[in-house]
Structure formats: structure tokens, C-alpha cells
Design a protein around this motif. Structure first.
Motif, PDB file in Angstrom:
ATOM      1  N   LYS A 231       0.837  -1.206   0.000  1.00 25.27           N
ATOM      2  CA  LYS A 231       0.000   0.000   0.000  1.00 25.27           C
ATOM      3  C   LYS A 231       0.876   1.261   0.000  1.00 25.27           C
ATOM      4  O   LYS A 231       1.943   1.285   0.598  1.00 25.27           O
ATOM      5  CB  LYS A 231      -0.886   0.028   1.251  1.00 25.27           C
ATOM      6  N   THR A 232       0.363   2.309  -0.667  1.00 30.00           N
ATOM      7  CA  THR A 232       1.095   3.582  -0.686  1.00 30.00           C
ATOM      8  C   THR A 232       0.417   4.625   0.196  1.00 30.00           C
ATOM      9  O   THR A 232       0.978   5.678   0.439  1.00 30.00           O
ATOM     10  CB  THR A 232       1.172   4.132  -2.121  1.00 30.00           C
ATOM     11  N   THR A 233      -0.808   4.315   0.659  1.00 30.33           N
ATOM     12  CA  THR A 233      -1.530   5.273   1.503  1.00 30.33           C
ATOM     13  C   THR A 233      -2.070   4.563   2.733  1.00 30.33           C
ATOM     14  O   THR A 233      -2.113   3.336   2.775  1.00 30.33           O
ATOM     15  CB  THR A 233      -2.736   5.871   0.749  1.00 30.33           C
ATOM     16  N   LYS A 234      -2.491   5.357   3.718  1.00 30.66           N
ATOM     17  CA  LYS A 234      -3.177   4.810   4.883  1.00 30.66           C
ATOM     18  C   LYS A 234      -4.596   5.359   4.890  1.00 30.66           C
ATOM     19  O   LYS A 234      -4.857   6.416   4.322  1.00 30.66           O
ATOM     20  CB  LYS A 234      -2.465   5.274   6.164  1.00 30.66           C
ATOM     21  N   LYS A 235      -5.487   4.626   5.549  1.00 31.36           N
ATOM     22  CA  LYS A 235      -6.843   5.156   5.696  1.00 31.36           C
ATOM     23  C   LYS A 235      -6.791   6.301   6.696  1.00 31.36           C
ATOM     24  O   LYS A 235      -6.139   6.193   7.732  1.00 31.36           O
ATOM     25  CB  LYS A 235      -7.791   4.070   6.194  1.00 31.36           C
ATOM     26  N   ILE A 236      -7.474   7.391   6.398  1.00 28.94           N
ATOM     27  CA  ILE A 236      -7.493   8.557   7.278  1.00 28.94           C
ATOM     28  C   ILE A 236      -8.516   8.310   8.382  1.00 28.94           C
ATOM     29  O   ILE A 236      -9.640   7.896   8.108  1.00 28.94           O
ATOM     30  CB  ILE A 236      -7.881   9.829   6.500  1.00 28.94           C
ATOM     31  N   VAL A 237      -8.118   8.551   9.629  1.00 29.07           N
ATOM     32  CA  VAL A 237      -9.043   8.404  10.746  1.00 29.07           C
ATOM     33  C   VAL A 237      -9.275   9.779  11.368  1.00 29.07           C
ATOM     34  O   VAL A 237      -8.330  10.478  11.727  1.00 29.07           O
ATOM     35  CB  VAL A 237      -8.491   7.418  11.807  1.00 29.07           C
ATOM     36  N   LEU A 238     -10.553  10.176  11.472  1.00 25.29           N
ATOM     37  CA  LEU A 238     -10.907  11.456  12.083  1.00 25.29           C
ATOM     38  C   LEU A 238     -11.238  11.232  13.549  1.00 25.29           C
ATOM     39  O   LEU A 238     -11.952  10.291  13.899  1.00 25.29           O
ATOM     40  CB  LEU A 238     -12.115  12.076  11.389  1.00 25.29           C
ATOM     41  N   ARG A 239     -10.715  12.103  14.423  1.00 17.61           N
ATOM     42  CA  ARG A 239     -10.969  12.001  15.853  1.00 17.61           C
ATOM     43  C   ARG A 239     -11.868  13.178  16.219  1.00 17.61           C
ATOM     44  O   ARG A 239     -11.464  14.324  16.092  1.00 17.61           O
ATOM     45  CB  ARG A 239      -9.631  12.092  16.570  1.00 17.61           C
ATOM     46  N   MET A 240     -13.086  12.863  16.636  1.00 16.38           N
ATOM     47  CA  MET A 240     -14.053  13.926  16.934  1.00 16.38           C
ATOM     48  C   MET A 240     -14.284  14.036  18.429  1.00 16.38           C
ATOM     49  O   MET A 240     -14.510  13.031  19.097  1.00 16.38           O
ATOM     50  CB  MET A 240     -15.364  13.633  16.223  1.00 16.38           C
ATOM     51  N   GLU A 241     -14.194  15.262  18.943  1.00 23.04           N
ATOM     52  CA  GLU A 241     -14.391  15.499  20.371  1.00 23.04           C
ATOM     53  C   GLU A 241     -15.595  16.410  20.565  1.00 23.04           C
ATOM     54  O   GLU A 241     -15.657  17.497  19.996  1.00 23.04           O
ATOM     55  CB  GLU A 241     -13.139  16.140  20.964  1.00 23.04           C
ATOM     56  N   CYS A 242     -16.550  15.939  21.379  1.00 21.91           N
ATOM     57  CA  CYS A 242     -17.758  16.717  21.661  1.00 21.91           C
ATOM     58  C   CYS A 242     -17.384  17.972  22.445  1.00 21.91           C
ATOM     59  O   CYS A 242     -16.633  17.889  23.412  1.00 21.91           O
ATOM     60  CB  CYS A 242     -18.735  15.854  22.453  1.00 21.91           C
ATOM     61  N   SER A 243     -17.922  19.103  22.029  1.00 20.61           N
ATOM     62  CA  SER A 243     -17.576  20.360  22.707  1.00 20.61           C
ATOM     63  C   SER A 243     -18.297  20.502  24.046  1.00 20.61           C
ATOM     64  O   SER A 243     -17.867  21.255  24.908  1.00 20.61           O
ATOM     65  CB  SER A 243     -17.910  21.549  21.805  1.00 20.61           C
ATOM     66  N   LYS A 244     -19.396  19.733  24.239  1.00 18.49           N
ATOM     67  CA  LYS A 244     -20.140  19.814  25.501  1.00 18.49           C
ATOM     68  C   LYS A 244     -19.544  18.897  26.581  1.00 18.49           C
ATOM     69  O   LYS A 244     -19.223  19.343  27.680  1.00 18.49           O
ATOM     70  CB  LYS A 244     -21.610  19.425  25.268  1.00 18.49           C
ATOM     71  N   CYS A 245     -19.429  17.592  26.258  1.00 23.17           N
ATOM     72  CA  CYS A 245     -19.046  16.629  27.304  1.00 23.17           C
ATOM     73  C   CYS A 245     -17.653  16.025  27.103  1.00 23.17           C
ATOM     74  O   CYS A 245     -17.256  15.133  27.851  1.00 23.17           O
ATOM     75  CB  CYS A 245     -20.080  15.502  27.398  1.00 23.17           C
TER      76      CYS A 245
ATOM     77  N   ARG B  58     -15.027  11.475  23.059  1.00 23.29           N
ATOM     78  CA  ARG B  58     -14.321  11.379  21.788  1.00 23.29           C
ATOM     79  C   ARG B  58     -14.748  10.136  21.023  1.00 23.29           C
ATOM     80  O   ARG B  58     -14.964   9.089  21.609  1.00 23.29           O
ATOM     81  CB  ARG B  58     -12.816  11.314  22.020  1.00 23.29           C
ATOM     82  N   LYS B  59     -14.849  10.285  19.691  1.00 16.24           N
ATOM     83  CA  LYS B  59     -15.095   9.106  18.856  1.00 16.24           C
ATOM     84  C   LYS B  59     -14.228   9.201  17.609  1.00 16.24           C
ATOM     85  O   LYS B  59     -13.814  10.291  17.220  1.00 16.24           O
ATOM     86  CB  LYS B  59     -16.568   8.968  18.502  1.00 16.24           C
ATOM     87  N   GLN B  60     -13.960   8.048  17.000  1.00 16.31           N
ATOM     88  CA  GLN B  60     -13.108   8.011  15.826  1.00 16.31           C
ATOM     89  C   GLN B  60     -13.868   7.443  14.644  1.00 16.31           C
ATOM     90  O   GLN B  60     -14.608   6.476  14.780  1.00 16.31           O
ATOM     91  CB  GLN B  60     -11.870   7.147  16.105  1.00 16.31           C
ATOM     92  N   THR B  61     -13.700   8.061  13.468  1.00 15.42           N
ATOM     93  CA  THR B  61     -14.381   7.615  12.264  1.00 15.42           C
ATOM     94  C   THR B  61     -13.365   7.480  11.139  1.00 15.42           C
ATOM     95  O   THR B  61     -12.697   8.460  10.807  1.00 15.42           O
ATOM     96  CB  THR B  61     -15.439   8.649  11.822  1.00 15.42           C
ATOM     97  N   PRO B  62     -13.217   6.289  10.542  1.00  9.37           N
ATOM     98  CA  PRO B  62     -12.317   6.180   9.392  1.00  9.37           C
ATOM     99  C   PRO B  62     -12.982   6.698   8.128  1.00  9.37           C
ATOM    100  O   PRO B  62     -14.202   6.567   7.953  1.00  9.37           O
ATOM    101  CB  PRO B  62     -12.061   4.675   9.296  1.00  9.37           C
ATOM    102  N   ILE B  63     -12.193   7.346   7.250  1.00  7.43           N
ATOM    103  CA  ILE B  63     -12.696   7.723   5.930  1.00  7.43           C
ATOM    104  C   ILE B  63     -11.806   7.049   4.885  1.00  7.43           C
ATOM    105  O   ILE B  63     -10.931   6.260   5.239  1.00  7.43           O
ATOM    106  CB  ILE B  63     -12.772   9.265   5.742  1.00  7.43           C
ATOM    107  N   LYS B  64     -12.017   7.336   3.617  1.00  6.58           N
ATOM    108  CA  LYS B  64     -11.321   6.617   2.549  1.00  6.58           C
ATOM    109  C   LYS B  64      -9.829   6.924   2.526  1.00  6.58           C
ATOM    110  O   LYS B  64      -9.369   7.878   3.143  1.00  6.58           O
ATOM    111  CB  LYS B  64     -11.937   6.977   1.196  1.00  6.58           C
ATOM    112  N   ARG B  65      -9.095   6.118   1.758  1.00  7.59           N
ATOM    113  CA  ARG B  65      -7.665   6.331   1.560  1.00  7.59           C
ATOM    114  C   ARG B  65      -7.449   7.555   0.685  1.00  7.59           C
ATOM    115  O   ARG B  65      -8.202   7.788  -0.260  1.00  7.59           O
ATOM    116  CB  ARG B  65      -7.043   5.138   0.819  1.00  7.59           C
ATOM    117  N   CYS B  66      -6.414   8.344   0.989  1.00  4.90           N
ATOM    118  CA  CYS B  66      -6.056   9.435   0.098  1.00  4.90           C
ATOM    119  C   CYS B  66      -4.593   9.808   0.321  1.00  4.90           C
ATOM    120  O   CYS B  66      -4.053   9.589   1.404  1.00  4.90           O
ATOM    121  CB  CYS B  66      -6.969  10.640   0.288  1.00  4.90           C
ATOM    122  N   LYS B  67      -3.970  10.343  -0.730  1.00  7.48           N
ATOM    123  CA  LYS B  67      -2.558  10.728  -0.637  1.00  7.48           C
ATOM    124  C   LYS B  67      -2.418  12.073   0.055  1.00  7.48           C
ATOM    125  O   LYS B  67      -1.469  12.313   0.778  1.00  7.48           O
ATOM    126  CB  LYS B  67      -1.939  10.796  -2.030  1.00  7.48           C
TER     127      LYS B  67
END
Length: 103
Positions: free
Chosen positions: A60-74, A77-86
Motif C-alpha cells: 500500500k502507498t496510503t493509509k486510511k485517514i481516521v478522524l478524531r471527533m471530540e464533543c464540545s459539551k461533554c 471522543r469518537k473516531q471515524t475512518p474515511i477513505k484512503r487518500c494521498k
């Protein structure tokens, strides 16, 4: 990808859509005291060279991008993977319809 996103928060306090701060997930530093690392270091010491196979056939030449989302109220944190991209950019310029291309 925008730096803030309104999405569902599964934290005990919220359980509804709230504003989340978006960052990109980064791998933490490897611990010296993980069982595998301790075993590997023990096996490597002394004479006898490299004892375990070193991986070379990287496909593989790329990694899957993982977004780390943090709630502004409480602060949940949760993590969501998105597609591969350079190339990945957080909070870049927004695309606008009907604008002239500038050179």
C-alpha cells in the motif's frame, strides 16, 4: 474536511447531535514495556544477528485517514475512518460554485 462538525454524541450526558471538534488521528509512541517489545529485545540481545523477519513487501502507498471527533459539551471522543487518500487537509478553503479559476 471542516474543523468542526455537528454529529451524534454517544456520551452519557448528551445522546444527541452536538458540535464536535475534528482532528486527525496520530499513532502514539511505542511503549518499551509492551510484551512483544520486551520479548523481541530479549531475543535480539547477544550474538546471532536479526532473529525475526523484517517485512519488505509493502503493497500500500496510503493509509486510511481516521478522524478524531471530540464533543464540545461533554468532551466525549469518537473516531471515524474515511477513505484512503494521498493528500489530506483539515479546514482548507471551501469550494464555491461559479467562481473563476485564478492563476
Amino acid at each position: 474536511v471542516p474543523k468542526q462538525k455537528r454529529t451524534y454524541c454517544a456520551g452519557k450526558k448528551c445522546k444527541k447531535h452536538t458540535l464536535h471538534k475534528v482532528t486527525q488521528y496520530k499513532k502514539g509512541k511505542d511503549s518499551l514495556f509492551a510484551q512483544g517489545k520486551r520479548r523481541y529485545d530479549r531475543k535480539q540481545r547477544g550474538y546471532g544477528g536479526q532473529t525475526k523477519p523484517v517485512f519488505h513487501k509493502k503493497a500500500k502507498t496510503t493509509k486510511k485517514i481516521v478522524l478524531r471527533m471530540e464533543c464540545s459539551k461533554c468532551k466525549y471522543r469518537k473516531q471515524t475512518p474515511i477513505k484512503r487518500c494521498k493528500h489530506f487537509e483539515l479546514g482548507g478553503d471551501k469550494k464555491r460554485k461559479g467562481q473563476m479559476i485564478q492563476f
